[in-house]
Design a protein around this motif. Sequence first.
Motif, mmCIF file in Angstrom:
data_model
loop_
_atom_site.group_PDB
_atom_site.id
_atom_site.type_symbol
_atom_site.label_atom_id
_atom_site.label_comp_id
_atom_site.label_asym_id
_atom_site.label_seq_id
_atom_site.Cartn_x
_atom_site.Cartn_y
_atom_site.Cartn_z
ATOM 1 N N THR A 25 0.847 -1.186 0.000
ATOM 2 C CA THR A 25 0.000 0.000 0.000
ATOM 3 C C THR A 25 0.880 1.233 0.000
ATOM 4 N N ILE A 26 0.664 2.113 -0.980
ATOM 5 C CA ILE A 26 1.561 3.254 -1.201
ATOM 6 C C ILE A 26 0.767 4.552 -1.224
ATOM 7 N N LEU A 27 1.262 5.554 -0.515
ATOM 8 C CA LEU A 27 0.735 6.920 -0.611
ATOM 9 C C LEU A 27 1.742 7.736 -1.406
ATOM 10 N N LEU A 28 1.303 8.261 -2.530
ATOM 11 C CA LEU A 28 2.167 9.000 -3.457
ATOM 12 C C LEU A 28 1.623 10.415 -3.613
ATOM 13 N N THR A 29 2.325 11.399 -3.077
ATOM 14 C CA THR A 29 1.866 12.784 -3.221
ATOM 15 C C THR A 29 2.258 13.306 -4.597
ATOM 16 N N GLY A 30 1.431 14.225 -5.112
ATOM 17 C CA GLY A 30 1.707 14.772 -6.435
ATOM 18 C C GLY A 30 1.653 13.707 -7.518
ATOM 19 N N GLY A 31 0.648 12.847 -7.440
ATOM 20 C CA GLY A 31 0.595 11.705 -8.341
ATOM 21 C C GLY A 31 -0.323 11.850 -9.530
ATOM 22 N N GLN A 37 3.407 2.864 -13.005
ATOM 23 C CA GLN A 37 4.404 1.789 -12.943
ATOM 24 C C GLN A 37 4.310 0.991 -11.652
ATOM 25 N N LEU A 38 4.021 1.667 -10.558
ATOM 26 C CA LEU A 38 3.848 0.960 -9.288
ATOM 27 C C LEU A 38 2.641 0.033 -9.337
ATOM 28 N N ARG A 39 1.550 0.515 -9.919
ATOM 29 C CA ARG A 39 0.364 -0.328 -10.033
ATOM 30 C C ARG A 39 0.638 -1.541 -10.925
ATOM 31 N N ALA A 55 0.177 14.014 -12.183
ATOM 32 C CA ALA A 55 0.849 14.527 -13.383
ATOM 33 C C ALA A 55 2.352 14.287 -13.263
ATOM 34 N N GLY A 56 3.045 14.420 -14.378
ATOM 35 C CA GLY A 56 4.501 14.380 -14.383
ATOM 36 C C GLY A 56 5.095 13.085 -13.870
ATOM 37 N N ILE A 57 6.172 13.211 -13.098
ATOM 38 C CA ILE A 57 6.857 12.053 -12.539
ATOM 39 C C ILE A 57 5.895 11.239 -11.678
ATOM 40 N N GLY A 58 5.071 11.925 -10.895
ATOM 41 C CA GLY A 58 4.162 11.234 -9.989
ATOM 42 C C GLY A 58 3.177 10.345 -10.717
ATOM 43 N N LYS A 59 2.601 10.839 -11.802
ATOM 44 C CA LYS A 59 1.649 10.029 -12.563
ATOM 45 C C LYS A 59 2.331 8.790 -13.137
ATOM 46 N N GLU A 60 3.529 8.973 -13.687
ATOM 47 C CA GLU A 60 4.260 7.833 -14.241
ATOM 48 C C GLU A 60 4.609 6.830 -13.139
ATOM 49 N N LEU A 61 4.974 7.331 -11.966
ATOM 50 C CA LEU A 61 5.247 6.433 -10.850
ATOM 51 C C LEU A 61 4.004 5.640 -10.469
ATOM 52 N N ALA A 62 2.874 6.322 -10.409
ATOM 53 C CA ALA A 62 1.630 5.647 -10.042
ATOM 54 C C ALA A 62 1.325 4.504 -11.007
#
Length: 240
Positions: free
Chosen positions: A7-13, A24-26, A15-22
């Motif tokens: 379970t991950i909490l990702l701030t600023g998710g 890829q993590l999923r 757009a940008g780096i955050g959206k791509e992280l979200a």
Amino acid sequence: MKLDGKTILLTGGSAGIGKELALQLRAKGAEVVITGRNPERLAAMREEGFEAIAADLSNATGVDALIAEWGQRPLDILINNAGQLVDHDFRKAAPDPDAADDCIYANLNAPIRLTAGLMEHLKARPKATIVNVTSGLAIAPAARTPVYCATKSALRFYTLGLREQLKDTNIQVIEALPPVVDTQMNDGNPMKKMPAEECARQILVAIEKCRDEANIGMTKALRIAESISPSLAKNITLRF
């Protein structure tokens, strides 16, 4: 760390780096909860199946509201990715001090407050991770964005100290240092930009391989220059 089921909490998710992280993590099997401020972007992420929390992290009230909304849910990974870039260049015009205050809070105070507010959640897990996204400009500053650089440098030192405090616990502390990335934040930056997707991929690798730092792209070269001569690294970045 294996990300499947985390379970991950990702701030600023949103757009940008955050959206791509979200994304890829999923794809790795993680349950990712993102935060953001833009209603349209948040709605778009919800349409993609993410839980998206509206959160203004430029003030204590917004951070505390996010902590309260998280409640007693488990938390395996906290990624402090949200950030602001404020125009603060006296060569162009008198900067807005209120905008600088918002940037300082969002980039520095919010990660510190969020970490403190969710620490017990992280300690309760068998293994947990905190990821603080700073910047290559935490190593050496750019003249046109001194407030942004100051916040990222301060967050870097906070991360180093926090890692030492938690070294004998179940919590690993990772610092990710991106270069200039092709995001809306850097629309006016003339430098060559790394794709956000690749930047996120390298952060993901650092999490999976439990590395203390992710020096991404040109940040690797800047770290080498800084280790040889701090003044050389400073002279390289101050031009921008």
